[in-house]
Design a protein around this motif. Structure first.
Motif, PDB file in Angstrom:
ATOM      1  N   LYS A  92       0.822  -1.202   0.000  1.00  0.00           N
ATOM      2  CA  LYS A  92       0.000   0.000   0.000  1.00  0.00           C
ATOM      3  C   LYS A  92       0.863   1.263   0.000  1.00  0.00           C
ATOM      4  O   LYS A  92       0.567   2.236  -0.712  1.00  0.00           O
ATOM      5  CB  LYS A  92      -0.924  -0.026   1.216  1.00  0.00           C
ATOM      6  CG  LYS A  92      -1.888   1.129   1.321  1.00  0.00           C
ATOM      7  CD  LYS A  92      -2.790   0.937   2.537  1.00  0.00           C
ATOM      8  CE  LYS A  92      -3.780   2.078   2.670  1.00  0.00           C
ATOM      9  NZ  LYS A  92      -4.685   1.883   3.830  1.00  0.00           N
ATOM     10  N   LEU A  93       1.932   1.251   0.809  1.00  0.00           N
ATOM     11  CA  LEU A  93       2.831   2.409   0.864  1.00  0.00           C
ATOM     12  C   LEU A  93       3.536   2.624  -0.471  1.00  0.00           C
ATOM     13  O   LEU A  93       3.668   3.750  -0.953  1.00  0.00           O
ATOM     14  CB  LEU A  93       3.866   2.220   1.972  1.00  0.00           C
ATOM     15  CG  LEU A  93       3.335   2.201   3.404  1.00  0.00           C
ATOM     16  CD1 LEU A  93       4.473   1.908   4.383  1.00  0.00           C
ATOM     17  CD2 LEU A  93       2.673   3.533   3.741  1.00  0.00           C
ATOM     18  N   ILE A  94       3.983   1.531  -1.071  1.00  0.00           N
ATOM     19  CA  ILE A  94       4.710   1.623  -2.344  1.00  0.00           C
ATOM     20  C   ILE A  94       3.805   2.162  -3.442  1.00  0.00           C
ATOM     21  O   ILE A  94       4.169   3.075  -4.195  1.00  0.00           O
ATOM     22  CB  ILE A  94       5.280   0.245  -2.730  1.00  0.00           C
ATOM     23  CG1 ILE A  94       6.297  -0.206  -1.692  1.00  0.00           C
ATOM     24  CG2 ILE A  94       5.904   0.291  -4.124  1.00  0.00           C
ATOM     25  CD1 ILE A  94       6.747  -1.640  -1.846  1.00  0.00           C
ATOM     26  N   PHE A  95       2.584   1.613  -3.549  1.00  0.00           N
ATOM     27  CA  PHE A  95       1.657   2.070  -4.585  1.00  0.00           C
ATOM     28  C   PHE A  95       1.231   3.516  -4.365  1.00  0.00           C
ATOM     29  O   PHE A  95       1.028   4.263  -5.326  1.00  0.00           O
ATOM     30  CB  PHE A  95       0.431   1.157  -4.638  1.00  0.00           C
ATOM     31  CG  PHE A  95       0.665  -0.136  -5.355  1.00  0.00           C
ATOM     32  CD1 PHE A  95       0.796  -0.173  -6.737  1.00  0.00           C
ATOM     33  CD2 PHE A  95       0.765  -1.330  -4.656  1.00  0.00           C
ATOM     34  CE1 PHE A  95       1.008  -1.362  -7.413  1.00  0.00           C
ATOM     35  CE2 PHE A  95       0.979  -2.531  -5.318  1.00  0.00           C
ATOM     36  CZ  PHE A  95       1.103  -2.552  -6.703  1.00  0.00           C
ATOM     37  N   ASN A  96       1.109   3.927  -3.101  1.00  0.00           N
ATOM     38  CA  ASN A  96       0.788   5.321  -2.814  1.00  0.00           C
ATOM     39  C   ASN A  96       1.899   6.253  -3.281  1.00  0.00           C
ATOM     40  O   ASN A  96       1.633   7.306  -3.860  1.00  0.00           O
ATOM     41  CB  ASN A  96       0.555   5.509  -1.310  1.00  0.00           C
ATOM     42  CG  ASN A  96      -0.915   5.514  -0.937  1.00  0.00           C
ATOM     43  OD1 ASN A  96      -1.686   6.313  -1.431  1.00  0.00           O
ATOM     44  ND2 ASN A  96      -1.305   4.593  -0.068  1.00  0.00           N
ATOM     45  N   LEU A  97       3.133   5.874  -3.019  1.00  0.00           N
ATOM     46  CA  LEU A  97       4.270   6.695  -3.456  1.00  0.00           C
ATOM     47  C   LEU A  97       4.336   6.791  -4.977  1.00  0.00           C
ATOM     48  O   LEU A  97       4.596   7.864  -5.538  1.00  0.00           O
ATOM     49  CB  LEU A  97       5.576   6.111  -2.904  1.00  0.00           C
ATOM     50  CG  LEU A  97       5.784   6.252  -1.391  1.00  0.00           C
ATOM     51  CD1 LEU A  97       7.022   5.477  -0.955  1.00  0.00           C
ATOM     52  CD2 LEU A  97       5.921   7.716  -1.000  1.00  0.00           C
ATOM     53  N   LEU A  98       4.096   5.675  -5.659  1.00  0.00           N
ATOM     54  CA  LEU A  98       4.102   5.674  -7.123  1.00  0.00           C
ATOM     55  C   LEU A  98       2.986   6.558  -7.670  1.00  0.00           C
ATOM     56  O   LEU A  98       3.188   7.312  -8.629  1.00  0.00           O
ATOM     57  CB  LEU A  98       3.948   4.251  -7.648  1.00  0.00           C
ATOM     58  CG  LEU A  98       5.137   3.309  -7.418  1.00  0.00           C
ATOM     59  CD1 LEU A  98       4.767   1.891  -7.844  1.00  0.00           C
ATOM     60  CD2 LEU A  98       6.370   3.792  -8.181  1.00  0.00           C
ATOM     61  N   GLU A  99       1.803   6.485  -7.043  1.00  0.00           N
ATOM     62  CA  GLU A  99       0.692   7.315  -7.493  1.00  0.00           C
ATOM     63  C   GLU A  99       0.993   8.799  -7.274  1.00  0.00           C
ATOM     64  O   GLU A  99       0.706   9.634  -8.136  1.00  0.00           O
ATOM     65  CB  GLU A  99      -0.578   6.921  -6.758  1.00  0.00           C
ATOM     66  CG  GLU A  99      -1.803   7.700  -7.248  1.00  0.00           C
ATOM     67  CD  GLU A  99      -2.956   7.659  -6.267  1.00  0.00           C
ATOM     68  OE1 GLU A  99      -4.055   7.243  -6.668  1.00  0.00           O
ATOM     69  OE2 GLU A  99      -2.771   8.063  -5.102  1.00  0.00           O
ATOM     70  N   GLN A 100       1.563   9.134  -6.111  1.00  0.00           N
ATOM     71  CA  GLN A 100       1.880  10.527  -5.824  1.00  0.00           C
ATOM     72  C   GLN A 100       2.900  11.082  -6.819  1.00  0.00           C
ATOM     73  O   GLN A 100       2.783  12.234  -7.254  1.00  0.00           O
ATOM     74  CB  GLN A 100       2.411  10.643  -4.400  1.00  0.00           C
ATOM     75  CG  GLN A 100       1.348  10.408  -3.332  1.00  0.00           C
ATOM     76  CD  GLN A 100       1.937  10.276  -1.941  1.00  0.00           C
ATOM     77  OE1 GLN A 100       3.099  10.609  -1.710  1.00  0.00           O
ATOM     78  NE2 GLN A 100       1.144   9.777  -1.004  1.00  0.00           N
ATOM     79  N   ARG A 101       3.870  10.274  -7.189  1.00  0.00           N
ATOM     80  CA  ARG A 101       4.860  10.706  -8.184  1.00  0.00           C
ATOM     81  C   ARG A 101       4.186  10.931  -9.535  1.00  0.00           C
ATOM     82  O   ARG A 101       4.447  11.940 -10.215  1.00  0.00           O
ATOM     83  CB  ARG A 101       5.968   9.659  -8.314  1.00  0.00           C
ATOM     84  CG  ARG A 101       7.036  10.013  -9.342  1.00  0.00           C
ATOM     85  CD  ARG A 101       8.134   8.959  -9.379  1.00  0.00           C
ATOM     86  NE  ARG A 101       9.160   9.314 -10.333  1.00  0.00           N
ATOM     87  CZ  ARG A 101       9.104   9.020 -11.635  1.00  0.00           C
ATOM     88  NH1 ARG A 101       8.051   8.362 -12.118  1.00  0.00           N
ATOM     89  NH2 ARG A 101      10.074   9.383 -12.453  1.00  0.00           N
TER      90      ARG A 101
END
Length: 246
Positions: free
Chosen positions: A226-235
């Protein structure tokens, strides 16, 4: 003591990420073919709660006109939504309340349709979409933005700046929910092509997930994925918005 702490912390994570996909694959079904029935607007609004009604008022202030209201049930959630169109802008808007057990979230979404059936949307949903990135939908999630005028303005800027091989078209309000139904069918077929869903459609118009789809859905909604996908989405969002400012 330290080893016990590691066990307490990591065993639940491992269980969720290993056993979770199997449970999801067995129980989750994705809408593939739907037909929406319109409901009475006043009764619908009365059942939605204060947040939904306040957002509805904001849309009216932005001069969006109500088209209809309906619901989309899935395996573990029910989404109640209202659809709106703007009389002079090509954009459509939607208010959605998703209910799962005792949890309820409400968000707004502004959408631009294109002649090839693809769409651009800007929304403030508090959680990541369970679906992977697909060519037919380009979306931006701004979960901290509760001012619908700002969300609408973001869609307008992105629409001007982002290239699309097909022309933008207004939402055909005389067709009611049909464009939404068609897009859900297209999105589901794309999930099959990508290997996330099985091609068979059950008698309720739903498709089962493949192992790949169950893994993706679980890892996108559980730590640490969840943290990884959130970071990718924010980028991804930062890169899109960086090119949309006047």
């Amino acid at each position: 003591m330290f080893n016990l702490l590691l066990v307490v912390l990591f065993v639940p994570l491992i269980a969720i990420n290993v056993i979770g996909p199997w449970l999801v694959m067995r129980t989750q079904r994705i809408p593939a073919r739907v037909r929406f029935s319109d409901t009475d607007r006043e009764c619908f609004l009365a059942e939605r709660g204060d947040v939904f009604q306040q957002l509805d008022e904001q849309l009216q202030e932005l001069q969006f006109a109500h088209v209809g209201s309906s619901a989309l049930p899935s395996s573990h959630t029910v989404s109640h939504f209202s659809l709106y169109v703007h009389p002079r802008d090509q954009a459509a808007a939607m208010l959605v309340t998703m209910t799962s057990g005792k949890r309820r979230v409400t968000y707004a979404e502004f959408t631009q349709l294109y002649a090839d059936g693809s769409l651009l949307d800007v929304h403030n949903a508090p959680t990541l979409s369970s679906y992977p990135s697909m060519p037919c939908r380009l979306g931006v999630r701004l979960s901290e933005v509760n001012n619908l005028k700002l969300l609408f303005g973001t869609l307008q800027r992105l629409r001007k700046r982002l290239p699309n091989s097909a022309p933008a078209i207004p939402y055909p309000s005389d067709q009611g929910f049909q464009p939404i139904e068609a897009f859900i069918a297209r999105e589901s077929d794309e999930l099959v092509r990508l290997g996330y869903c099985k091609p068979e459609i059950d008698d309720q118009g739903r498709r089962a997930l493949t192992l790949k789809g169950a893994l993706f859905l679980t890892w996108k909604n559980a730590l640490p994925g969840k943290l990884i996908f959130n970071l990718l989405e924010q980028r991804h969002t930062r890169l899109l918005l960086a090119g949309s400012h006047p």
